[in-house]
Design an enzyme around this catalytic site. Structure first.
Site, mmCIF file in Angstrom:
data_model
loop_
_atom_site.group_PDB
_atom_site.id
_atom_site.type_symbol
_atom_site.label_atom_id
_atom_site.label_comp_id
_atom_site.label_asym_id
_atom_site.label_seq_id
_atom_site.Cartn_x
_atom_site.Cartn_y
_atom_site.Cartn_z
ATOM 1 N N GLU A 174 0.812 -1.214 0.000
ATOM 2 C CA GLU A 174 0.000 0.000 0.000
ATOM 3 C C GLU A 174 0.850 1.270 0.000
ATOM 4 O OE1 GLU A 174 -3.676 0.086 0.342
ATOM 5 O OE2 GLU A 174 -3.533 -2.008 -0.292
ATOM 6 N N HIS A 249 -4.614 1.869 7.379
ATOM 7 C CA HIS A 249 -3.195 2.108 7.094
ATOM 8 C C HIS A 249 -2.522 2.636 8.351
ATOM 9 C CE1 HIS A 249 -4.325 2.804 2.623
ATOM 10 N NE2 HIS A 249 -3.778 1.618 2.745
ATOM 11 N N CYS A 368 -2.879 11.496 3.575
ATOM 12 C CA CYS A 368 -3.225 10.603 2.460
ATOM 13 C C CYS A 368 -2.968 11.274 1.118
ATOM 14 C CB CYS A 368 -4.702 10.191 2.535
ATOM 15 S SG CYS A 368 -5.070 8.919 3.754
#
Length: 444
Positions: A174, A249, A368
């Site tokens: 990721e 995350h 993000c």
């Protein structure tokens, strides 16, 4: 070697919508099928970029993906004209169409993992695009992401680009959302890879409700590709229980910069072991471990406000700021904690709140939206200058958004062939503004 950190934010794409595609992302699921505002989302992102430039930081911009993804829809058996493909997909599988329209590439913390030349075996900055195999809509991104990164960081003397890891759940990657770098005043760095589970060690704890998207095996593979060594890399397991609370995350529960690691009490499976390893590998950095307890900020408040999905940036030596979403100011426990934090004796001296609500409602905060790239001045001079934010580029891109983006987008609008043409027209112009060349399938 002295390195400076640049933030490369993802420009929100014209198809920004709330489809609720990300199981395990509480905000994404909560706002599923709401009406979005792509224009406002893109302008909020651009204003955040401009605000960081005004703080004296290096800021870049990364282009969005082409959406709807007509290539994928045709690979999956939909045929005819573009309008017919969109209509058939909407009628037969609207969730699939939504996945092929996702603007999730805006969250460039998932674009790639980046290791600065100060850490790597050959002294170049290394990039590995994330394969994002856990979510179908995101697994479609890495090829174009890699192509865009290669156009922004093109000089092979200074930059090295790897393909994404094999597209298998054993190597679920990721990107930088599970990676951070600490360093001392001399530029000696330690790269922290945080993983949710091990694919090849069945006795490793794993979450039970939501998926662990990053594997240990993926993290080790990226470190090998980048030529990292044992002394400048560490592999730390995220707490499985906190993943099951919506922390999909690591950057939703921890953020690091320089000599500061700011994290929640529940962030890591073995927080004491984590501290011991970091101190042993980075002994002269004057490290600050800032742990936020459950009693101060419950995990639910941290997730809803994105307290840890903030950008921790250095404004001057010993002076850092948190770039936080306005939701942090609106959450009482978080606001009270931040007031106490800035009065403590740590490098975090101030908090600046920014409105990125369109992104927040889809499950992504300020951290993000950015990919961190640490570079020397020589490496920075080799970056495509058209992609570096300044007053002129901010005005030009804001005008571009106002001319091309819709101010309302509902799930039903994704079938509109006019949206496809609007998106392609906008992206074609954008590649000229950012001097990227033909990076999209429709241009090739």
């Amino acid at each position: 070697m002295t390195v400076r950190e640049a933030n490369f934010d993802g420009l929100v794409g014209p198809t920004h919508n709330y489809a609720g595609l990300s199981w395990g992302n509480v905000a994404s699921n909560r706002h599923a099928r709401s009406t979005s505002n792509p224009r406002q989302a893109a302008l909020q992102g651009l204003d955040k970029m401009k605000a960081l430039v005004d703080l004296g930081l290096i800021q870049g911009v990364l282009a969005p993906q082409e959406r709807p993804d007509m290539t994928t829809l045709r690979r999956l058996g939909f045929s005819g004209s573009d309008a017919e493909v969109l209509d058939k997909a909407f009628r037969e599988d609207p969730l699939l169409l939504a996945a092929c329209c996702s603007a999730s590439a805006m969250w460039t913390a998932n674009a790639a993992t980046v290791s600065p030349g100060a850490d790597t075996h050959d002294g170049r900055v290394h990039f590995t695009p994330a394969n994002l195999v856990n979510k179908f809509h995101r697994s479609l991104e890495h090829e174009v992401t890699g192509r865009i990164l290669q156009r922004v960081f093109a000089d092979e003397t200074h930059f090295c680009h790897h393909p994404a890891l094999p597209a298998h759940e054993d190597f679920g990657d990721e990107g930088a959302a599970n990676h951070t770098r600490l360093h001392d005043d001399h530029g000696r760095g330690l790269e922290l890879f945080v993983y949710g589970r091990s694919a090849h060690r069945p006795d490793t704890p794993a979450p039970q409700r939501y998926p662990a998207r990053q594997t240990l095996e993926a993290s080790r593979a990226v470190a090998r590709l980048h030529g990292l060594q044992e002394h400048n890399s560490a592999f730390i397991q995220q707490n499985p229980d906190v993943i099951d609370q919506g922390v999909f995350h690591n950057d939703v529960i921890a953020v690091g910069n320089g000599n500061v690691l700011f994290y929640h009490q529940q962030a890591f499976l073995d927080p004491h072991g984590m501290q011991d390893e970091i101190l042993a590998k980075l002994p002269d950095a004057g490290l600050h471990f800032i742990e936020v307890s459950d009693s101060e900020v419950p995990v639910a408040d941290a997730v809803n406000s994105y307290l840890f999905n903030t950008q921790l940036v250095t404004l001057s030596p010993g002076h850092m700021a948190l770039i936080a979403p306005t939701e942090c100011a609106e959450t009482p426990s978080v606001k009270a904690y931040l007031d106490r934090l800035t009065a403590m004796s740590t490098p975090i001296r101030e908090v600046r709140f920014m409105d990125v609500k369109q992104s927040m409602q889809n499950g992504g905060g300020p951290a993000c939206l950015r990919l961190r790239v640490a570079m020397s001045d020589t490496e920075l001079s080799a970056v495509n200058p058209a992609c570096l934010m300044n007053d002129r580029l901010h005005r030009r891109l804001s005008d571009w958004v106002n001319r091309h983006y819709r101010d309302r987008l509902s799930p039903n609008d994704l079938r509109d062939p006019a949206l496809l043409m609007e998106s392609r027209t906008a992206l074609d112009e954008l590649t000229q503004i950012l001097e990227l060349g033909a990076v999209y399938p429709f241009q090739r």
